[in-house]
Write a protein that holds these residues in place. Structure first.
Motif, short mmCIF file in Angstrom:
data_model
loop_
_atom_site.label_atom_id
_atom_site.label_comp_id
_atom_site.label_asym_id
_atom_site.label_seq_id
_atom_site.Cartn_x
_atom_site.Cartn_y
_atom_site.Cartn_z
N VAL A 8 8.61 12.18 11.08
CA VAL A 8 8.14 11.76 9.76
C VAL A 8 9.12 10.75 9.16
O VAL A 8 8.70 9.72 8.62
CB VAL A 8 7.94 12.98 8.82
CG1 VAL A 8 7.70 12.54 7.39
CG2 VAL A 8 6.79 13.85 9.32
N ALA A 12 8.32 6.88 8.33
CA ALA A 12 8.54 6.38 6.97
C ALA A 12 9.35 5.09 6.99
O ALA A 12 9.16 4.22 6.12
CB ALA A 12 9.25 7.43 6.12
N LEU A 57 2.49 1.25 6.58
CA LEU A 57 2.48 1.96 5.29
C LEU A 57 1.20 2.78 5.14
O LEU A 57 1.23 3.93 4.67
CB LEU A 57 2.61 0.98 4.13
CG LEU A 57 3.98 0.35 3.91
CD1 LEU A 57 3.90 -0.75 2.86
CD2 LEU A 57 5.00 1.41 3.51
N GLU A 58 0.08 2.20 5.53
CA GLU A 58 -1.21 2.89 5.43
C GLU A 58 -1.27 4.12 6.33
O GLU A 58 -1.89 5.12 5.98
CB GLU A 58 -2.34 1.94 5.79
CG GLU A 58 -2.52 0.79 4.82
CD GLU A 58 -3.35 -0.34 5.38
OE1 GLU A 58 -3.86 -0.23 6.52
OE2 GLU A 58 -3.47 -1.37 4.68
N PHE A 60 1.23 6.03 7.31
CA PHE A 60 2.25 7.04 7.07
C PHE A 60 1.73 8.27 6.33
O PHE A 60 1.99 9.40 6.74
CB PHE A 60 3.45 6.46 6.31
CG PHE A 60 4.44 7.51 5.93
CD1 PHE A 60 5.22 8.12 6.90
CD2 PHE A 60 4.56 7.93 4.62
CE1 PHE A 60 6.11 9.13 6.57
CE2 PHE A 60 5.45 8.93 4.27
CZ PHE A 60 6.23 9.53 5.25
N ALA A 61 1.04 8.09 5.23
CA ALA A 61 0.63 9.22 4.39
C ALA A 61 -0.23 10.24 5.15
O ALA A 61 0.07 11.45 5.09
CB ALA A 61 -0.08 8.74 3.13
N PRO A 62 -1.26 9.83 5.87
CA PRO A 62 -2.04 10.83 6.61
C PRO A 62 -1.22 11.54 7.68
O PRO A 62 -1.39 12.74 7.91
CB PRO A 62 -3.17 10.02 7.25
CG PRO A 62 -3.23 8.75 6.49
CD PRO A 62 -1.86 8.50 5.95
N ALA A 64 2.14 12.12 7.63
CA ALA A 64 3.04 13.07 6.97
C ALA A 64 2.27 14.29 6.48
O ALA A 64 2.72 15.43 6.65
CB ALA A 64 3.78 12.39 5.82
N ALA A 65 1.10 14.07 5.91
CA ALA A 65 0.27 15.19 5.47
C ALA A 65 -0.13 16.07 6.65
O ALA A 65 -0.11 17.30 6.55
CB ALA A 65 -0.97 14.66 4.75
N VAL A 117 -3.18 12.07 14.30
CA VAL A 117 -3.33 12.55 12.91
C VAL A 117 -4.54 13.47 12.81
O VAL A 117 -4.45 14.55 12.19
CB VAL A 117 -3.46 11.35 11.94
CG1 VAL A 117 -3.84 11.82 10.54
CG2 VAL A 117 -2.16 10.56 11.90
#
Length: 129
Positions: A8, A12, A57-58, A60-62, A64-65, A117
């Motif tokens: 993660v 990031a 960047l797009e 990363f969030a899914p 990490a979640a 993911v």
């Protein structure tokens, strides 16, 4: 679980690798107006590196979640770590392929990382159900 957490952190930081490459690949970077500067660039490599930055960047969030939700749901740490390692490896390939203008490889890496993911999130959902 620390392997997945290191992944993660790596994910990031990846966007900043690609934007640093974009900034270093063109003259006279303007830190007062970075978006205006990138919009004025004509060199395809600079634009591709910046696009790799945006895409990282797009993504990363899914990711990490997915790692956090899988862990909270009790998914085996080895499965989470394996998917996280594959995700990071594919995202590195994605960025390199983006900068090198290898569109088919870039797309394969993107789909593979997305599959990681989806697998993390699906395993989390299955563990809770």
């Amino acid at each position: 679980m620390s392997t997945a957490y290191w992944c993660v952190l790596t994910a990031a930081l990846l966007p900043y690798l690609w934007v640093a490459l974009a900034k270093a690949s063109a003259p006279r970077y303007d830190n007062r107006d970075p978006r205006g500067w990138i919009a004025q660039q004509q060199a395809p490599r600079v634009k591709r590196a910046y696009n790799a930055h945006s895409n990282a960047l797009e993504a990363f969030a899914p990711f990490a979640a997915g790692v956090v939700l899988a862990q909270l749901a009790g998914v085996a740490h080895a499965h989470i770590a394996a998917l996280a390692l594959v995700f990071v490896a594919l995202r590195v390939v994605h960025g390199v392929a983006y900068v090198a203008d290898l569109a088919p490889l870039r797309s394969l890496a993107w789909f593979g990382a997305l599959a990681c993911v989806i697998a993390l999130l699906a395993q989390a959902a299955r563990s809770i159900a």
